[in-house]
Design an enzyme around this catalytic site. Structure first.
Site, PDB file in Angstrom:
ATOM      1  N   GLU A  89       8.048  46.677  30.919  1.00 15.53           N
ATOM      2  CA  GLU A  89       7.819  47.196  32.257  1.00 15.53           C
ATOM      3  C   GLU A  89       7.542  48.709  32.294  1.00 15.53           C
ATOM      4  O   GLU A  89       6.884  49.174  33.198  1.00 15.53           O
ATOM      5  CB  GLU A  89       9.018  46.875  33.151  1.00 15.53           C
ATOM      6  CG  GLU A  89       9.156  45.389  33.492  1.00 15.53           C
ATOM      7  CD  GLU A  89       8.015  44.885  34.371  1.00 15.53           C
ATOM      8  OE1 GLU A  89       7.547  45.660  35.223  1.00 15.53           O
ATOM      9  OE2 GLU A  89       7.601  43.723  34.184  1.00 15.53           O
TER      10      GLU A  89
ATOM     11  N   SER B 240      53.292   5.617  62.873  1.00 17.59           N
ATOM     12  CA  SER B 240      54.567   5.498  62.154  1.00 17.59           C
ATOM     13  C   SER B 240      54.826   6.606  61.156  1.00 17.59           C
ATOM     14  O   SER B 240      55.929   6.688  60.611  1.00 17.59           O
ATOM     15  CB  SER B 240      54.601   4.163  61.411  1.00 17.59           C
ATOM     16  OG  SER B 240      54.323   3.120  62.301  1.00 17.59           O
TER      17      SER B 240
END
Lengths: 774, 181
Positions: free
Chosen positions: A187, A467
């Protein structure tokens, strides 16, 4: 100047002002503007670069796997854990993150990892598994036995900021030199010598572009690229280009090359995952190879460097041939610049791309659990901190349990629907699994589809518990040992209760029968409504509500008689909190999904400690737990033992609501508590009871655990007696159905049952039986 | 006209100097409740919201019976107990607590571990939670009188710190009944 302005204003006659030539004035103004503009750019550059540069999403980790001799762990479980951590199978592990397996013998090089209590060094670990347990554990090539080794934790998700930028922050020291070498080679070859812009490179690019009749080459330095990403839009204009050059110069003026390079490595855009942008080499390494950057090979660095030019054009998953060509070009350049020997480049070029398949699921693997984590975080952190400060969140999630839970839920629900008229896809479910003593949430399902990040039923579905609430009623009674014991006979005959306002309440049993006189423990075990209602009315609704509060129920409770039969709506998570108190021996143990939070730099921020609050005396808790064991041995929960080994003690309770709208089961063993709910989102009938629905899911899950069965700790003032369940009186060998029941000292029956025949009294504590429970 | 240009320019320069960014500097995450470790690093970081009267950490006395119990633990638990003790002695109390929680994860019904955690919390000034943890240790130590005695001693100390002399005396009485310390 001030004088002149004053005069000018006073006389209000502009013409008198001694003007300089127009062009000079314009130049001065422009120069000042320019200086101001540069100062402004300079401020921007410095502010952005010095301050917090990036929003870092929070990382959420599962519990780390702690390896030690004796740990319950099968070879398959270890393998799945290593797979989730992306450890790679090799013949002989050489770098961290690799392992080899020879049958039940594992050799692995663990990764170093920063935990709350310091760094766990990476080491060479050898694990031998035998009979689904770790038989031996050693380190350093098997030379030294170690007592404990902690693997790095599985990353289970991230909390992203709104703009969905994601990265794994790197420090330059952590970045392999071959990567930075390759990057600079490709680059910006003059990176270490230029001052931010490279005019020659621009000129070169200009020539190339003119010749090509369009933009094909950029002459941007790494600094310019960084500036572009940091501060500017991607539009290609001359003004932007000028800004870019100016800012690049400023950046180079203020900061050294290493700082700029480090920022670049973290900022550069390298891919896209849906709406999540992949920034920086740190994250790109995970995104393409599922492992940290330091574990990559040279051709993999080459690919990542190659991607800088165009992550979507060279996308290795979508365009593998372009990516391969690009990678090999990078390798050629590296060889040409003698960064790597030509032979190495040649062999690297022959290797495959090796990119992992695209796996969207890996991002937030367990959305329902993450939802709980996020809500617990929101009590202490602002939303923007959660998504932008790079917090590292260590949770209690046990991936082994979670995977198992998801598997059994999916399978069992499909199976259940086959037997029902309602049709496929109508049932929904939620489940929570915790550790019994620590209150850590090990697994959580918010619905039957574990990947669906929608309505989280485990947290938000408020459903009648039926329950499931009964143990609180019975506990309230058992806390009065002079009035109630497990052997106390309760009247299950027809009951009509008339409230003060004249309203009548006639509770009925599920089997539509009345059972006469039943001992208290069996009334709970069989979940009889009528005897429970009578018991609840006798002990009083307010004391029951006080019990529920002690157990950890915080929501509003109406003091109606129907409360005793569970006319209360709770979420599965709240039910879990309630049962956690029973399971942990009477100690309310606030549920935790998070253990600790670290800042991005590993500074410890916050711990979510284990805390306990004595809520129920050990003795009554012992009794109610025993009654819940009977529910599983003989009562509505007995389906458990059709699959679970008889030797594994379980305490639990089923729950079924009117018209079979909700099917519940809550149960615990020696180490884990699980709560399962099945119902429909439209609150219609499921056709399932607690026993024929939720219990089966619980059973499917717990049969996979080989942990200890429930073993209640001995309690000083508990003694066992042999009792005849028919009469609730003392029994001996003459009583065929005698049971051994625990009593709080001084509360055991003193009369002998009619079946009692022997001369020798058996009323002394039965020690051998007591020992069984210790 | 000229005035406004100048003013704008001045404002602009001032802006550059003082910062006119609409994005205020980020704040760091909220209350740091970490106590032990952090305190060792930066003693000035005492928090107003948690006025701690931190005591020096006293390693719990270990009887012969305890030593035997500890030896019979899985080596992983012994290692973590050692680690916790080192951390506590170095003033890293919260790290010590974290290590003890790791040990409890491995061996959740070990009363010795809960007692050590209670000791750490007491050293941190969290006397109420220390008491609860000692009660928890008691509930798991039905067959270990000397552990129970130590738990009651700790409960007595915790109650004194919660200004409950009566409760403290009762706890001490229990400790005496259970045998010499």
């Amino acid at each position: 100047m001030a004088k002149r302005r004053k005069r000018g204003r006073k006389k209000a006659r502009r013409k008198v002002v001694n003007r300089k030539p127009f062009w000079t004035r314009l130049f001065v103004i422009l120069a000042i503007l320019m200086a101001g503009y540069i100062a402004w750019l300079d401020y921007q550059v410095r502010h952005q670069f010095t301050g917090t540069r990036w929003s870092l999403p929070a990382r959420v980790y599962a519990r780390p796997l702690e390896l030690y001799t004796g740990l319950e762990l099968s070879a398959e479980q270890l393998l799945s854990e290593l797979k989730a951590l992306h450890y790679r199978p090799v013949v002989s592990p050489k770098t961290p993150g690799q392992f080899s397996r020879n049958g039940k013998d594992f050799q692995l090089l663990s990764r170093a990892f920063d935990f709350w209590d310091g760094q766990e060094a990476g080491q060479n670990i050898r694990v031998t598994i035998s009979g689904n347990r770790i038989a031996s554990l050693s380190a350093g090539n098997g030379k030294q036995a170690v007592s404990l080794a902690r693997l790095d934790p599985v990353l289970v998700g991230s909390f992203y900021p709104a703009h969905n930028e994601d990265r794994v922050l790197l420090q330059l020291d952590d970045v392999p030199v071959s990567l930075t070498d390759a990057l600079i080679a490709i680059e910006d070859r003059d990176f270490y010598s230029h001052h931010g812009v490279a005019p020659l490179a621009i000129l070169r690019a200009l020539l190339v572009n003119i010749r090509a009749g369009g933009v094909v080459q950029g002459g941007s330095t790494l600094t310019q690229q960084l500036v572009k990403n940091f501060f500017l839009s991607s539009e290609r204009s001359l003004v932007r280009k000028a800004n870019e050059a100016l800012m690049a110069l400023l950046l180079e003026w203020h900061y050294n090359k290493d700082e700029i390079l480090e920022a670049y490595l973290n900022e550069v855009y390298l891919g896209q995952d849906g709406n999540r942008a992949i920034h920086g080499f740190g994250l790109a390494s995970y995104f393409y190879y599922e492992r940290p950057l330091t574990e990559l090979a040279v051709e993999q660095y080459a690919l990542l460097v190659g991607l800088v030019k165009g992550p979507s054009y060279y996308n290795p998953r979508r365009h593998p041939e372009r990516a391969l060509a690009r990678r090999n070009l990078v390798l050629d350049v590296m060889a040409e610049l003698e960064l790597i020997p030509p032979e190495q480049a040649a062999s690297a070029k022959n290797r495959k791309l090796g990119v992992s398949p695209f796996n969207r699921k890996a991002i937030n693997t367990f959305p329902a659990f993450l939802d709980l984590v996020r809500r617990q975080l929101q009590r202490d952190y602002r939303d923007e901190d959660i998504t932008s400060e790079g917090l590292r969140i260590f949770t209690t999630l046990d991936p082994q349990v979670q995977w198992q839970l998801e598997k059994v839920l999916e399978k069992r629900l499909k199976g259940l629907e086959k037997g029902l008229k309602t049709g496929a896809g109508t049932l929904e479910a939620a489940a929570v699994v915790t550790s019994v003593q620590g209150g850590e949430v090990l697994a959580l399902a918010g619905g039957r589809n574990p990947k669906f990040a929608g309505f989280n039923r485990a947290l938000d579905a408020q459903r009648q518990v039926g329950s499931l609430l009964k143990p609180a009623v019975y506990l309230t009674a058992l806390e009065q040992p002079q009035r109630y014991t497990l052997a106390t006979l309760l009247d299950d005959g027809p009951l009509t209760y008339t409230a003060r306002n004249g309203d009548k309440w006639q509770p009925g049993n599920y089997d539509r029968k009345n059972h006469g006189e039943v001992p208290l423990y069996l009334a709970l075990a069989h979940s009889y409504n009528v005897s429970t209602a009578r018991l609840g009315l006798a002990v009083g609704i307010d004391p029951i509500i006080r019990t529920l509060r002690r157990l950890g129920v915080e929501q509003p409770l109406n003091p109606y008689p129907s409360l005793v039969l569970g006319a209360v709506e709770m979420s599965p998570l709240h039910v879990t909190e309630l049962y956690q108190t029973f399971a942990s021996g009477g100690f309310r143990t606030p549920l935790r999904a998070i253990n600790a939070v670290l800042a991005a730099d590993n500074t410890p921020l916050q711990r979510y400690p284990l805390s306990v609050y004595a809520a129920v005396e050990p003795a009554p808790n012992y009794l109610i737990t025993t009654a819940m064991s009977y529910a599983v041995r003989e009562g509505t929960g007995r389906g458990i033992y059709q699959v679970l080994p008889d030797s594994r003690e379980v305490a639990g309770k089923t729950g079924t609501t009117d018209d079979l709208r909700d099917s519940w089961f809550a149960g615990f063993t020696g180490d884990r508590l699980g709560v399962v709910w099945i119902g429909r989102d439209d609150n219609q009938s499921t056709g399932l009871t607690g026993s024929s629905g939720a219990l089966l899911v619980w059973r499917d899950l717990f049969v996979h655990f080989s942990g200890p069965g429930l073993a209640q700790t001995a309690v000083e003032n508990i003694e066992y007696r042999s009792v005849d369940p028919k009469t609730g009186l003392l029994a001996d060998a003459g009583c065929p159905n005698a049971v051994q029941l625990p009593f709080i000292s001084g509360s055991a029956p003193v009369k002998n049952a009619p079946c009692f025949k022997g001369k020798r009294s058996l009323s002394a504590p039965v020690d051998w039986f007591k020992e069984l429970f210790q | 006209m000229r005035v406004s240009v100048l003013t704008t320019l001045l404002l602009f320069v001032q802006c550059v100097i003082q910062g006119c960014s609409s994005t205020a500097p980020r704040e760091y995450p909220p209350p740091v409740v970490e106590k032990g470790q952090q305190a060792a690093v930066q003693p000035s970081a005492s928090r107003r919201d948690a006025p701690l009267q931190t005591q020096p950490y006293l390693p719990p006395p270990v009887s012969a019976q305890d030593a035997a119990i500890v030896r019979s633990q899985p080596p992983a638990v012994v290692a973590l107990l050692d680690q916790a003790e080192q951390q506590a002695n170095a003033g890293e109390l919260e790290s010590a607590a974290a290590s003890l929680e790791r040990a409890i994860r491995i061996d959740p019904r070990n009363p010795v571990l809960w007692y050590h955690l209670a000791t750490v919390r007491l050293s941190q000034g969290e006397s109420s939670q220390a008491e609860q943890l000692a009660v928890k240790s008691n509930s798991l130590a039905a067959d270990n009188r000397s552990q129970q005695a130590r738990n009651w001693q700790l409960i007595a100390q915790a109650r004194r710190e919660q200004n409950d002399p009566g409760g403290a005396a009762a706890a001490e009485q229990r400790a005496r009944e259970l045998g010499p310390r």
